[in-house]
Design a protein around this motif. Structure first.
Motif, mmCIF file in Angstrom:
data_model
loop_
_atom_site.group_PDB
_atom_site.id
_atom_site.type_symbol
_atom_site.label_atom_id
_atom_site.label_comp_id
_atom_site.label_asym_id
_atom_site.label_seq_id
_atom_site.Cartn_x
_atom_site.Cartn_y
_atom_site.Cartn_z
ATOM 1 N N MET A 51 28.679 51.814 33.904
ATOM 2 C CA MET A 51 28.990 50.465 33.439
ATOM 3 C C MET A 51 30.267 50.458 32.618
ATOM 4 S SD MET A 51 28.065 47.339 33.499
ATOM 5 C CE MET A 51 28.332 45.808 32.643
ATOM 6 N N SER A 52 30.484 51.520 31.845
ATOM 7 C CA SER A 52 31.675 51.582 31.001
ATOM 8 C C SER A 52 32.941 51.651 31.824
ATOM 9 C CB SER A 52 31.594 52.784 30.061
ATOM 10 O OG SER A 52 31.538 53.986 30.823
ATOM 11 N N ILE A 53 32.834 52.125 33.082
ATOM 12 C CA ILE A 53 34.001 52.181 33.966
ATOM 13 C C ILE A 53 34.234 50.831 34.638
ATOM 14 C CG2 ILE A 53 34.925 53.226 36.067
ATOM 15 C CD1 ILE A 53 33.509 55.800 35.326
ATOM 16 N N PHE A 54 33.162 50.181 35.097
ATOM 17 C CA PHE A 54 33.293 48.951 35.875
ATOM 18 C C PHE A 54 33.555 47.707 35.020
ATOM 19 C CE2 PHE A 54 30.720 51.643 38.742
ATOM 20 C CZ PHE A 54 31.599 51.673 39.810
ATOM 21 N N LEU A 55 33.172 47.769 33.728
ATOM 22 C CA LEU A 55 33.349 46.588 32.884
ATOM 23 C C LEU A 55 34.815 46.154 32.773
ATOM 24 C CD1 LEU A 55 32.051 44.471 31.084
ATOM 25 C CD2 LEU A 55 32.281 46.058 29.150
ATOM 26 N N PRO A 56 35.771 47.057 32.467
ATOM 27 C CA PRO A 56 37.174 46.604 32.397
ATOM 28 C C PRO A 56 37.731 46.165 33.744
ATOM 29 C CG PRO A 56 37.006 48.990 32.130
ATOM 30 C CD PRO A 56 35.612 48.455 32.043
ATOM 31 N N ILE A 57 37.259 46.793 34.841
ATOM 32 C CA ILE A 57 37.709 46.354 36.170
ATOM 33 C C ILE A 57 37.247 44.932 36.424
ATOM 34 C CG2 ILE A 57 37.503 46.780 38.645
ATOM 35 C CD1 ILE A 57 37.155 49.741 37.997
ATOM 36 N N LEU A 58 35.970 44.675 36.095
ATOM 37 C CA LEU A 58 35.435 43.329 36.261
ATOM 38 C C LEU A 58 36.175 42.336 35.373
ATOM 39 C CD1 LEU A 58 33.283 41.447 37.459
ATOM 40 C CD2 LEU A 58 31.777 42.091 35.562
ATOM 41 N N ALA A 59 36.480 42.737 34.151
ATOM 42 C CA ALA A 59 37.182 41.845 33.223
ATOM 43 C C ALA A 59 38.553 41.474 33.765
ATOM 44 C CB ALA A 59 37.314 42.517 31.861
ATOM 45 N N LEU A 60 39.287 42.452 34.314
ATOM 46 C CA LEU A 60 40.610 42.160 34.866
ATOM 47 C C LEU A 60 40.514 41.263 36.095
ATOM 48 C CD1 LEU A 60 43.632 42.651 34.633
ATOM 49 C CD2 LEU A 60 43.357 44.681 36.078
ATOM 50 N N LEU A 61 39.500 41.485 36.949
ATOM 51 C CA LEU A 61 39.310 40.634 38.114
ATOM 52 C C LEU A 61 38.986 39.202 37.702
ATOM 53 C CD1 LEU A 61 37.280 42.981 40.503
ATOM 54 C CD2 LEU A 61 39.651 42.238 40.771
ATOM 55 N N VAL A 62 38.141 39.047 36.695
ATOM 56 C CA VAL A 62 37.785 37.714 36.213
ATOM 57 C C VAL A 62 39.016 37.003 35.653
ATOM 58 C CG1 VAL A 62 36.495 36.453 34.453
ATOM 59 C CG2 VAL A 62 35.358 38.230 35.797
ATOM 60 N N ALA A 63 39.798 37.733 34.842
ATOM 61 C CA ALA A 63 41.016 37.132 34.278
ATOM 62 C C ALA A 63 41.973 36.716 35.380
ATOM 63 C CB ALA A 63 41.689 38.126 33.325
ATOM 64 N N SER A 64 42.134 37.571 36.373
ATOM 65 C CA SER A 64 43.060 37.268 37.471
ATOM 66 C C SER A 64 42.573 36.077 38.289
ATOM 67 C CB SER A 64 43.225 38.501 38.371
ATOM 68 O OG SER A 64 43.726 39.595 37.641
ATOM 69 N N ALA A 65 41.265 36.068 38.610
ATOM 70 C CA ALA A 65 40.720 34.969 39.404
ATOM 71 C C ALA A 65 40.797 33.651 38.642
ATOM 72 C CB ALA A 65 39.272 35.273 39.790
ATOM 73 N N PHE A 66 40.480 33.691 37.345
ATOM 74 C CA PHE A 66 40.525 32.471 36.532
ATOM 75 C C PHE A 66 41.947 31.927 36.461
ATOM 76 C CE2 PHE A 66 41.013 30.259 32.476
ATOM 77 C CZ PHE A 66 39.957 29.367 32.521
ATOM 78 N N ALA A 67 42.897 32.820 36.228
ATOM 79 C CA ALA A 67 44.293 32.390 36.127
ATOM 80 C C ALA A 67 44.807 31.870 37.473
ATOM 81 C CB ALA A 67 45.154 33.548 35.642
ATOM 82 N N ALA A 68 44.432 32.549 38.574
ATOM 83 C CA ALA A 68 44.884 32.112 39.895
ATOM 84 C C ALA A 68 44.268 30.775 40.270
ATOM 85 C CB ALA A 68 44.532 33.167 40.938
ATOM 86 N N TYR A 69 42.985 30.613 40.018
ATOM 87 C CA TYR A 69 42.306 29.358 40.369
ATOM 88 C C TYR A 69 42.957 28.182 39.656
ATOM 89 C CZ TYR A 69 38.632 25.864 40.882
ATOM 90 O OH TYR A 69 37.941 24.716 41.164
ATOM 91 N N HIS A 70 43.222 28.351 38.351
ATOM 92 C CA HIS A 70 43.784 27.248 37.559
ATOM 93 C C HIS A 70 45.312 27.236 37.557
ATOM 94 C CE1 HIS A 70 39.952 25.829 35.967
ATOM 95 N NE2 HIS A 70 39.594 27.088 35.804
ATOM 96 N N ARG A 71 45.916 28.172 38.272
ATOM 97 C CA ARG A 71 47.373 28.255 38.395
ATOM 98 C C ARG A 71 48.047 28.337 37.020
ATOM 99 N NH1 ARG A 71 48.866 24.950 43.980
ATOM 100 N NH2 ARG A 71 47.271 26.036 45.172
ATOM 101 N N LEU A 72 47.532 29.244 36.207
ATOM 102 C CA LEU A 72 48.111 29.476 34.892
ATOM 103 C C LEU A 72 49.394 30.293 35.037
ATOM 104 C CD1 LEU A 72 44.846 30.404 32.944
ATOM 105 C CD2 LEU A 72 45.899 28.148 33.206
ATOM 106 N N ARG A 73 50.257 30.160 34.084
ATOM 107 C CA ARG A 73 51.495 30.925 34.097
ATOM 108 C C ARG A 73 51.192 32.413 33.991
ATOM 109 N NH1 ARG A 73 56.068 28.045 33.281
ATOM 110 N NH2 ARG A 73 57.101 29.855 32.385
ATOM 111 N N LEU A 74 52.100 33.233 34.522
ATOM 112 C CA LEU A 74 51.888 34.681 34.534
ATOM 113 C C LEU A 74 51.737 35.230 33.121
ATOM 114 C CD1 LEU A 74 51.725 37.228 36.296
ATOM 115 C CD2 LEU A 74 54.212 37.437 36.057
ATOM 116 N N ALA A 75 52.493 34.665 32.185
ATOM 117 C CA ALA A 75 52.386 35.138 30.801
ATOM 118 C C ALA A 75 50.994 34.865 30.238
ATOM 119 C CB ALA A 75 53.454 34.467 29.934
#
Length: 824
Positions: free
Chosen positions: A1-25
């Motif tokens: 779990m300690s390995i997959f948690l940051p991977i999941l966190a980055l995927l969630v951040a990327s998906a959330f930003a892409a869905y809402h079309r947030l700026r790259l910064a």
């Protein structure tokens, strides 16, 4: 779990930003915060550092221009310059003359439906409404379509005179030049109403108000040309036609072989500089009766009389019919819809340069001029014609299906007939909204090149489908031609609209998506222009901004496609009311799908995409149905979201959703690069195809709307000619519906008595006498049944003729010559 948690966190951040079309910064900051949180929660230290380094590398690479340009933009610019074929002059003109309206939002993958709903409701002025209620209604009452199509093969002289007297040819000509100065919406409404009673009359009125000398002179003519010709065109002194199509230049209008050579010649007794024209045109509407011919040709100046350019390009000119050398050929005969149409020819016909539309300054700019006028004309005349025929056909066929009985039951009650009635009603509802939407776009100042192609293709195609279903429902009534037949001529004429102003096959496979994907896409055209910019530095700067945004948009569309498919489009906020919101949500999903497949197709295939016509056609279908459903929902909201219209709206939407998913699945299954199609399938269809065609219960509700008086039926019929009259069999049938329904309880009672009582009478009148005498029906009920029998007979009756009445009179008048001349 300690390995997959940051991977999941980055995927969630990327998906959330892409869905809402947030700026790259913002994405980088959000990802950093989540990775820090994972570290504090005890996630694997190495994984957190690796992902943080990856996030930083992407952010630095894309956010800092001095790094991004040489490492990403410059190689991309070099690739595009090699991969993209150069735009031809005609392609460039077509793209530059069109404008982009709401259809551009669809290619973004994130349409703003509230913007569409905020457009003003299309409304006629009081003057325009008075014209519809007055001269248009009066003209419709004079029309005898059987005499026009069978007896005269033309409009009789009184109709021609009425059309000219009331300035039907001058609807688009400004009032200052003696025209009516009507809006595109009024133009649409007039053509729609005329088409509901006669396609010949609608074509006769429509052509001078679409692609023709009037519109071209109004937009591009010299002041002298406007002052002289526009008043004459508005009053009908001049009858116009426009010669574009020839034997060797049909859909490919830019390949016209007709030419004009700059030279000196005689004109009105003076030696002037002009052009000697040689041309061969066919399929020219109004040519046989025209007095003023607009002509498209390629202009050459071999002796450099005007400058250094030899091939000046496509140019437009005005030729009075009496110009020496002009030959107006004999008439074509378009499928028993005999509007005036024929060939025109000329060899070395001299005209002065003053006869060029717009004068010498507009020489060589004919293709620009035609593209704008074609888009406007295609937006109105043919879609409005299809809409008028479809709406009138829907309500009249509904009335016929209620009145006509077989096996003691209205034929419309049989489920097989209900299916056809539902298709008729649902498609008529959709194309009437689509045709009105394109006219409204013209009134907003757009040059809707892509919507006009969508409207032309889908209105005429659906109109043909409706005509076929009407013929199936009314059976023998439809196949026996004569004054009582309200559908036969529409069925015969359907292929005409399919063919003219750009054949439908070509429109679908080449124009809708082929032009739309470049003109309407938020970045593609900018990238193409940047790649072809001879100034390398300027091209790099232009490409950098477009490409950077394009990458983000593509990632967003992939994310939104997958998320909407996974959730069934439910978890999103969008426009609409409690009923229509679910439709807008589905359209958001399909828009994201379209944008994703557009990016992948253009990126993977590049210039080869223009030759993948099946793929272009399928993606064009997706775009078309998205635009059409936007038009339907817009009209529904404009009309106050009436409850009674919901079955029509639902049928149209579910039919389009089914067609969209079918087109998407076919595009993916047949994608030219198979692995890409396989990879895209789970993104677009994570649960497989889910949309289904309208079901039986919904079809039953739509069919019932057509067979019963109600407000939804009245709205569908609004704007078509249904006034009962001797020459309007459809209007008569429609007027019978209420009385037929009121008589049905008495009819059922009487038929039950015939089956259960010992009745001696055999003919209908004697049976009624016996029914009254025995007390089964009252005297008033007898009158109802007699009236029902009379209106039923008129509804179902067909015509018969003496043999000589069916002969072509001109063939037997002793003057016609045997044989015909073929026109290449």
């Amino acid at each position: 779990m300690s390995i997959f948690l940051p991977i999941l966190a980055l995927l969630v951040a990327s998906a959330f930003a892409a869905y809402h079309r947030l700026r790259l910064a913002v994405w980088a900051a959000l990802a950093a915060c989540l990775l820090v949180a994972c570290h504090l929660l005890g996630a694997n230290h190495t994984t957190v550092i690796a992902l943080a380094a990856l996030t930083a590398a992407v952010a630095v690479l894309l956010l800092i221009p001095v790094i991004r340009k040489p490492l990403i933009t410059a190689p991309a610019l070099g690739f595009l310059r090699k991969a993209l074929p150069p735009l031809s002059q005609t392609e460039r003109i077509a793209l530059e003359t069109g404008s982009v309206g709401f259809e551009g939002d669809l290619f973004s993958g994130k349409p703003d439906w509230s913007k569409l709903l905020a457009y003003p409701k299309p409304q006629l002025s009081a003057e325009e409404q008075a014209f519809l209620d007055g001269p248009v209604e009066a003209l419709c009452k004079q029309i005898n379509d059987w005499e026009i199509t069978h007896v005269h093969a033309d409009l009789p002289p009184p109709l021609w005179d009425f059309i000219k007297q009331h300035k039907f040819f001058g609807m688009i000509i400004p009032k200052q030049y003696g025209g009516l100065g009507f809006s595109a919406l009024a133009h649409h409404k007039v053509i729609q109403k005329l088409a509901s009673i006669s396609s010949v009359v609608s074509a006769t009125v429509g052509v001078p108000n679409s692609l023709g000398p009037g519109e071209l002179i109004n937009h591009y003519g010299t002041q002298e040309q406007k002052d002289y010709y526009l008043p004459r065109l508005a009053s009908g002194i001049e009858v116009p036609c426009f010669g574009l199509t020839g034997p060797f230049a049909g859909s490919d209008a830019t390949s016209i072989p007709d030419f004009g050579i700059v030279c000196k010649g005689e004109w009105n007794g003076a030696n002037v500089l002009g052009i000697k024209l040689t041309f061969d045109k066919r399929y020219i509407t109004l040519a046989p009766v025209s007095t003023l011919i607009g002509l498209a040709f390629r202009m050459y100046d071999p002796d450099a009389l005007l400058g250094d350019t030899r091939d000046i390009g496509i140019t437009l000119a005005l030729l009075p019919r009496e110009t020496p050398g002009v030959e107006v050929g004999r008439r074509h005969f378009p499928l028993n819809s005999p509007f005036q149409n024929g060939p025109i020819h000329g060899r070395e016909v001299f005209i002065p340069l003053s006869q060029l539309i717009g004068g010498v300054d507009m020489a060589g700019k004919g293709w620009n001029m035609l593209n704008e006028c074609l888009a406007v004309g295609r937006s109105i005349t043919l879609p409005s014609t299809a809409s008028g025929g479809a709406k009138a056909g829907a309500v009249v066929t509904g009335a016929y299906a209620r009145i006509r009985k077989q096996f003691g039951l209205s034929v419309g009650r049989f489920e097989g007939v209900e299916e056809a009635l539902a298709r008729i009603g649902g498609k008529a509802y959709a194309i009437s909204a689509l045709s009105q939407a394109t006219a409204a776009a013209v009134d907003r100042g757009d040059v809707p090149s892509v919507p006009s192609a969508i409207a032309k293709y889908h209105c005429t195609n659906a109109g043909r489908d409706i005509a076929k279903d009407i013929m199936d429902v009314i059976g023998g009534k439809g196949i026996i031609l004569g004054p009582r037949n309200f559908a036969g001529r529409s069925w015969q004429a359907a292929p005409i609209a399919i063919t003219v102003e750009g054949a439908n096959i070509m429109t679908r496979s080449l124009l809708i998506f082929g032009q739309g994907s470049i003109l309407c896409h938020p970045y593609i055209l900018k990238e193409m222009k940047a790649a072809q910019d001879p100034d390398g530095k300027a091209g790099l700067e232009a490409l950098d901004g477009a490409l950077y945004a394009h990458i983000g948009g593509a990632m967003s569309n992939a994310t939104r496609s997958f998320w909407f498919g996974l959730t069934g489009s439910r978890l999103q906020v969008t426009a609409g009311d409690a009923y229509t919101r679910k439709f807008f949500r589905k359209l958001n999903r399909y828009a994201a799908n379209l944008a994703l497949l557009t990016d992948v197709s253009l990126g993977a295939l590049g210039g080869r995409l223009k030759f993948k016509e099946s793929l272009s056609g399928r993606l064009g279908d997706v775009l078309s149905h998205l635009y059409m459903m936007g038009a339907v929902l817009k009209r529904h909201h404009d009309e106050g979201c009436p409850e009674a219209d919901k079955p029509l709206l639902a049928w149209a939407f579910h039919n389009s959703a089914y067609e969209i998913e079918l087109a998407l699945s076919q595009a993916l299954r047949n994608f030219p690069i198979k692995p890409l199609g396989w990879l895209l399938w789970p993104v677009v269809f994570p649960w497989g195809r889910r949309a289904v065609a309208p079901g039986d219960r919904l079809s039953h509700r739509v069919a019932s709307l057509l067979m019963n008086p109600n407000e939804a039926r009245d709205r569908l019929a609004h704007g078509v000619f249904l006034t009962p009259g001797a020459h309007n069999p459809g209007g008569r049938i429609n007027s019978y519906l209420t009385r037929a329904i009121l008589a049905e309880p008495v009819e059922r009672k009487f038929l039950k008595a015939l089956k259960t009582k010992d009745i001696e009478a055999l003919d209908f009148a004697s049976q009624l006498d016996e029914g009254v005498r025995e007390g089964w029906i009252t005297q008033d009920e007898r009158k109802q049944l007699e009236e029902l029998r009379e209106l039923t007979i008129d509804t179902i009756s067909v015509d018969d003729f003496d043999a000589h009445e069916l002969r072509a009179a001109s063939y037997y008048d002793g003057h016609a010559q045997p044989g015909t001349r073929a026109v290449a």
